[in-house]
Design a protein around this motif. Structure first.
Motif, PDB file in Angstrom:
ATOM      1  N   LEU A  99     -34.394 -67.956  51.489  1.00 16.74           N
ATOM      2  CA  LEU A  99     -34.862 -67.724  52.686  1.00 16.74           C
ATOM      3  C   LEU A  99     -34.057 -68.540  53.748  1.00 16.74           C
ATOM      4  O   LEU A  99     -33.693 -69.808  53.517  1.00 16.74           O
ATOM      5  CB  LEU A  99     -35.980 -68.586  52.780  1.00 16.74           C
ATOM      6  CG  LEU A  99     -37.303 -67.713  52.103  1.00 16.74           C
ATOM      7  CD1 LEU A  99     -38.540 -68.693  52.399  1.00 16.74           C
ATOM      8  CD2 LEU A  99     -37.396 -66.441  52.610  1.00 16.74           C
ATOM      9  N   ILE A 100     -33.628 -67.941  54.909  1.00 14.01           N
ATOM     10  CA  ILE A 100     -32.719 -68.380  55.736  1.00 14.01           C
ATOM     11  C   ILE A 100     -33.406 -68.265  57.176  1.00 14.01           C
ATOM     12  O   ILE A 100     -33.936 -67.183  57.605  1.00 14.01           O
ATOM     13  CB  ILE A 100     -31.235 -67.734  55.690  1.00 14.01           C
ATOM     14  CG1 ILE A 100     -30.690 -68.161  54.543  1.00 14.01           C
ATOM     15  CG2 ILE A 100     -30.572 -68.269  57.069  1.00 14.01           C
ATOM     16  CD1 ILE A 100     -29.447 -67.634  54.519  1.00 14.01           C
ATOM     17  N   LYS A 101     -33.490 -69.415  58.097  1.00 12.69           N
ATOM     18  CA  LYS A 101     -33.973 -69.282  59.385  1.00 12.69           C
ATOM     19  C   LYS A 101     -32.892 -69.091  60.268  1.00 12.69           C
ATOM     20  O   LYS A 101     -31.759 -70.085  60.119  1.00 12.69           O
ATOM     21  CB  LYS A 101     -34.823 -70.386  59.526  1.00 12.69           C
ATOM     22  CG  LYS A 101     -35.806 -70.431  60.842  1.00 12.69           C
ATOM     23  CD  LYS A 101     -36.829 -71.662  60.947  1.00 12.69           C
ATOM     24  CE  LYS A 101     -37.791 -71.529  61.911  1.00 12.69           C
ATOM     25  NZ  LYS A 101     -38.698 -72.255  61.933  1.00 12.69           N
ATOM     26  N   ALA A 102     -32.701 -68.032  61.189  1.00  9.31           N
ATOM     27  CA  ALA A 102     -31.540 -68.089  61.992  1.00  9.31           C
ATOM     28  C   ALA A 102     -31.984 -67.181  63.265  1.00  9.31           C
ATOM     29  O   ALA A 102     -33.111 -66.475  63.416  1.00  9.31           O
ATOM     30  CB  ALA A 102     -30.424 -67.334  61.026  1.00  9.31           C
ATOM     31  N   ALA A 103     -31.224 -67.283  64.226  1.00  7.07           N
ATOM     32  CA  ALA A 103     -31.452 -66.730  65.528  1.00  7.07           C
ATOM     33  C   ALA A 103     -31.030 -65.107  65.322  1.00  7.07           C
ATOM     34  O   ALA A 103     -31.916 -64.204  66.094  1.00  7.07           O
ATOM     35  CB  ALA A 103     -30.235 -67.114  66.707  1.00  7.07           C
ATOM     36  N   ASN A 104     -30.320 -64.536  64.466  1.00  6.68           N
ATOM     37  CA  ASN A 104     -30.130 -62.986  64.346  1.00  6.68           C
ATOM     38  C   ASN A 104     -29.440 -62.865  62.809  1.00  6.68           C
ATOM     39  O   ASN A 104     -29.051 -63.936  62.361  1.00  6.68           O
ATOM     40  CB  ASN A 104     -29.195 -62.656  65.485  1.00  6.68           C
ATOM     41  CG  ASN A 104     -27.967 -63.261  65.620  1.00  6.68           C
ATOM     42  OD1 ASN A 104     -27.154 -63.491  64.576  1.00  6.68           O
ATOM     43  ND2 ASN A 104     -27.784 -63.809  66.920  1.00  6.68           N
ATOM     44  N   SER A 105     -29.158 -61.675  62.637  1.00  7.72           N
ATOM     45  CA  SER A 105     -28.676 -61.284  61.360  1.00  7.72           C
ATOM     46  C   SER A 105     -27.205 -61.968  61.133  1.00  7.72           C
ATOM     47  O   SER A 105     -26.787 -62.303  60.058  1.00  7.72           O
ATOM     48  CB  SER A 105     -28.864 -59.801  61.012  1.00  7.72           C
ATOM     49  OG  SER A 105     -28.043 -58.968  62.046  1.00  7.72           O
ATOM     50  N   ASP A 106     -26.775 -61.624  61.966  1.00  8.73           N
ATOM     51  CA  ASP A 106     -25.168 -62.177  62.189  1.00  8.73           C
ATOM     52  C   ASP A 106     -25.185 -63.816  61.782  1.00  8.73           C
ATOM     53  O   ASP A 106     -24.547 -64.115  60.834  1.00  8.73           O
ATOM     54  CB  ASP A 106     -24.435 -62.189  63.370  1.00  8.73           C
ATOM     55  CG  ASP A 106     -23.964 -60.797  63.544  1.00  8.73           C
ATOM     56  OD1 ASP A 106     -23.746 -59.808  62.538  1.00  8.73           O
ATOM     57  OD2 ASP A 106     -23.928 -60.267  64.784  1.00  8.73           O
ATOM     58  N   LEU A 161     -37.243 -60.552  57.992  1.00  7.30           N
ATOM     59  CA  LEU A 161     -38.682 -60.718  57.543  1.00  7.30           C
ATOM     60  C   LEU A 161     -39.410 -60.148  58.584  1.00  7.30           C
ATOM     61  O   LEU A 161     -40.715 -60.180  58.505  1.00  7.30           O
ATOM     62  CB  LEU A 161     -38.652 -61.819  56.952  1.00  7.30           C
ATOM     63  CG  LEU A 161     -37.952 -62.108  55.455  1.00  7.30           C
ATOM     64  CD1 LEU A 161     -38.390 -63.580  55.014  1.00  7.30           C
ATOM     65  CD2 LEU A 161     -38.222 -61.047  54.430  1.00  7.30           C
ATOM     66  N   CYS A 162     -38.997 -60.219  60.010  1.00  3.05           N
ATOM     67  CA  CYS A 162     -39.763 -60.169  60.919  1.00  3.05           C
ATOM     68  C   CYS A 162     -40.902 -60.968  61.045  1.00  3.05           C
ATOM     69  O   CYS A 162     -42.035 -60.816  61.735  1.00  3.05           O
ATOM     70  CB  CYS A 162     -40.314 -58.685  61.215  1.00  3.05           C
ATOM     71  SG  CYS A 162     -38.792 -57.224  61.032  1.00  3.05           S
ATOM     72  N   GLU A 163     -40.693 -62.231  60.842  1.00  2.00           N
ATOM     73  CA  GLU A 163     -41.780 -63.247  60.928  1.00  2.00           C
ATOM     74  C   GLU A 163     -41.189 -64.291  61.756  1.00  2.00           C
ATOM     75  O   GLU A 163     -40.014 -64.754  61.275  1.00  2.00           O
ATOM     76  CB  GLU A 163     -42.134 -63.566  59.482  1.00  2.00           C
ATOM     77  CG  GLU A 163     -42.593 -62.372  59.094  1.00  2.00           C
ATOM     78  CD  GLU A 163     -44.057 -62.289  59.229  1.00  2.00           C
ATOM     79  OE1 GLU A 163     -44.911 -62.902  59.900  1.00  2.00           O
ATOM     80  OE2 GLU A 163     -44.643 -60.978  59.082  1.00  2.00           O
ATOM     81  N   SER A 164     -41.905 -65.235  62.465  1.00  2.00           N
ATOM     82  CA  SER A 164     -41.292 -66.330  63.085  1.00  2.00           C
ATOM     83  C   SER A 164     -41.869 -67.603  62.079  1.00  2.00           C
ATOM     84  O   SER A 164     -41.391 -68.583  62.353  1.00  2.00           O
ATOM     85  CB  SER A 164     -41.911 -66.520  64.376  1.00  2.00           C
ATOM     86  OG  SER A 164     -43.304 -66.477  64.395  1.00  2.00           O
ATOM     87  N   GLU A 165     -43.095 -67.206  61.372  1.00  2.00           N
ATOM     88  CA  GLU A 165     -43.461 -68.304  60.497  1.00  2.00           C
ATOM     89  C   GLU A 165     -43.574 -67.880  59.085  1.00  2.00           C
ATOM     90  O   GLU A 165     -44.092 -66.432  59.070  1.00  2.00           O
ATOM     91  CB  GLU A 165     -44.711 -68.858  61.162  1.00  2.00           C
ATOM     92  CG  GLU A 165     -44.675 -69.824  62.189  1.00  2.00           C
ATOM     93  CD  GLU A 165     -45.987 -70.507  62.141  1.00  2.00           C
ATOM     94  OE1 GLU A 165     -46.795 -70.947  61.347  1.00  2.00           O
ATOM     95  OE2 GLU A 165     -46.705 -70.460  63.519  1.00  2.00           O
ATOM     96  N   ILE A 219     -35.712 -66.958  67.075  1.00  2.00           N
ATOM     97  CA  ILE A 219     -35.508 -67.580  65.688  1.00  2.00           C
ATOM     98  C   ILE A 219     -36.339 -66.944  65.039  1.00  2.00           C
ATOM     99  O   ILE A 219     -37.543 -66.866  64.985  1.00  2.00           O
ATOM    100  CB  ILE A 219     -35.216 -68.919  65.475  1.00  2.00           C
ATOM    101  CG1 ILE A 219     -34.041 -69.444  66.457  1.00  2.00           C
ATOM    102  CG2 ILE A 219     -35.168 -69.469  64.018  1.00  2.00           C
ATOM    103  CD1 ILE A 219     -33.867 -70.841  66.454  1.00  2.00           C
ATOM    104  N   GLY A 220     -35.934 -66.421  63.839  1.00  2.00           N
ATOM    105  CA  GLY A 220     -36.859 -65.769  62.591  1.00  2.00           C
ATOM    106  C   GLY A 220     -36.446 -65.914  61.133  1.00  2.00           C
ATOM    107  O   GLY A 220     -35.231 -66.678  61.002  1.00  2.00           O
TER     108      GLY A 220
END
Length: 99
Positions: A31-38, A76-80, A2-3
């Motif tokens: 900003l959205i936190k999700a498992a992938n772009s889809d 964003l290539c960030e987990s946090e 998740i990123g």
């Protein structure tokens, strides 16, 4: 994994249900936190519809903001997310419209 994703969403105004030839538009970066772009796109589409709203302007006309779609979605290539994290970037050549 998740990123975080930034999504640039486009909204357009209508007055009394009449689209304008030159409507007032808004780009909103969220900003959205999700498992992938889809998954991020699905969340963004739902959020866009949720954010649609209407109100009466001083002339008594109904102004409605309509979600028109996603302009850009960036991983964003960030987990946090931390202070100073980049949430949106755009490359352009000097002198392009809007700059």
């Amino acid at each position: 994994m998740i990123g975080w994703y930034s999504v640039c969403m486009l909204f357009e105004s209508e007055v009394d249900g009449q689209p304008s030839e030159e409507p007032l538009c808004e780009e909103s970066v969220r900003l959205i936190k999700a498992a992938n772009s889809d998954a991020a796109k699905m969340v963004a589409d739902s959020l866009g519809v949720e954010l649609e709203h209407a109100y009466s302007n001083p002339d008594g006309k109904t102004v409605r903001w309509v979600f028109k779609g996603i302009v850009d979605l960036q991983d964003l290539c960030e987990s946090e997310i931390v202070s100073g994290a980049e949430v949106f970037s755009r490359m352009f050549k000097k002198g392009q419209p809007g700059r």
